[in-house]
Design a protein around this motif. Structure first.
Motif, short mmCIF file in Angstrom:
data_model
loop_
_atom_site.label_atom_id
_atom_site.label_comp_id
_atom_site.label_asym_id
_atom_site.label_seq_id
_atom_site.Cartn_x
_atom_site.Cartn_y
_atom_site.Cartn_z
N PHE A 152 -5.96 -27.15 -11.93
CA PHE A 152 -6.73 -26.80 -13.10
C PHE A 152 -8.17 -27.25 -12.89
O PHE A 152 -8.42 -28.35 -12.42
CB PHE A 152 -6.16 -27.47 -14.35
CG PHE A 152 -4.87 -26.86 -14.81
CD1 PHE A 152 -4.87 -25.66 -15.49
CD2 PHE A 152 -3.66 -27.48 -14.56
CE1 PHE A 152 -3.70 -25.08 -15.92
CE2 PHE A 152 -2.48 -26.92 -14.99
CZ PHE A 152 -2.49 -25.71 -15.67
N GLU A 153 -9.12 -26.39 -13.23
CA GLU A 153 -10.54 -26.70 -13.04
C GLU A 153 -11.23 -26.79 -14.40
O GLU A 153 -10.92 -26.04 -15.32
CB GLU A 153 -11.20 -25.60 -12.21
CG GLU A 153 -10.63 -25.48 -10.81
CD GLU A 153 -11.26 -24.35 -10.03
OE1 GLU A 153 -12.33 -23.85 -10.44
OE2 GLU A 153 -10.68 -23.96 -9.01
N ILE A 154 -12.17 -27.71 -14.49
CA ILE A 154 -12.93 -27.90 -15.73
C ILE A 154 -13.75 -26.65 -16.03
O ILE A 154 -14.40 -26.10 -15.15
CB ILE A 154 -13.85 -29.13 -15.61
CG1 ILE A 154 -13.00 -30.39 -15.45
CG2 ILE A 154 -14.76 -29.26 -16.83
CD1 ILE A 154 -13.79 -31.63 -15.14
N GLY A 155 -13.70 -26.20 -17.28
CA GLY A 155 -14.46 -25.04 -17.71
C GLY A 155 -13.74 -23.72 -17.55
O GLY A 155 -14.20 -22.70 -18.07
N THR A 174 -8.36 -35.76 -15.45
CA THR A 174 -8.19 -36.83 -14.49
C THR A 174 -7.11 -36.36 -13.54
O THR A 174 -6.70 -35.20 -13.59
CB THR A 174 -7.78 -38.15 -15.17
OG1 THR A 174 -6.50 -37.98 -15.77
CG2 THR A 174 -8.78 -38.59 -16.22
N ALA A 175 -6.61 -37.25 -12.69
CA ALA A 175 -5.56 -36.85 -11.76
C ALA A 175 -4.25 -36.51 -12.48
O ALA A 175 -3.50 -35.65 -12.02
CB ALA A 175 -5.32 -37.96 -10.75
N LYS A 176 -3.98 -37.17 -13.62
CA LYS A 176 -2.69 -36.99 -14.29
C LYS A 176 -2.75 -36.35 -15.67
O LYS A 176 -1.73 -35.92 -16.19
CB LYS A 176 -1.97 -38.33 -14.41
CG LYS A 176 -1.61 -38.92 -13.07
CD LYS A 176 -0.85 -40.20 -13.22
CE LYS A 176 -0.52 -40.77 -11.85
NZ LYS A 176 0.29 -41.98 -11.96
N THR A 177 -3.93 -36.30 -16.29
CA THR A 177 -4.05 -35.73 -17.63
C THR A 177 -5.23 -34.77 -17.71
O THR A 177 -6.13 -34.79 -16.87
CB THR A 177 -4.25 -36.83 -18.70
OG1 THR A 177 -5.47 -37.50 -18.45
CG2 THR A 177 -3.10 -37.80 -18.73
N ALA A 178 -5.19 -33.95 -18.74
CA ALA A 178 -6.29 -33.02 -19.00
C ALA A 178 -6.51 -32.94 -20.50
O ALA A 178 -5.56 -33.02 -21.28
CB ALA A 178 -5.99 -31.65 -18.44
#
Length: 68
Positions: A4-7, A23-27
């Motif tokens: 998953f990528e930001i934006g 982060t590595a484990k949450t979004a």
């Protein structure tokens, strides 16, 4: 592995989410109603766990399953 990528926006059926932070484990994701239309609005902002599968990352939002 697809991540998953930001934006970026991801869609499953009628549900559209946009990744705000990660982060590595949450979004932190924004759940968007009427995506791409004139009456588009952010319904809810949630922090969700990112699950690592062999080839991609997956987010579970009941009852939806979103793949990167």
């Amino acid at each position: 592995m697809r991540k998953f990528e930001i934006g970026q926006r991801y869609k499953d059926g009628a549900m559209t989410i946009e990744v705000l932070e990660r982060t590595a484990k949450t979004a932190q994701v924004a759940i968007i109603a009427h995506a791409g239309r004139i009456n588009e609005k952010v319904r809810e902002i949630k922090k969700v766990k990112i699950n690592d599968w062999e080839t991609e990352e997956v987010i579970f939002l009941n009852p939806y399953e979103l793949h990167a």
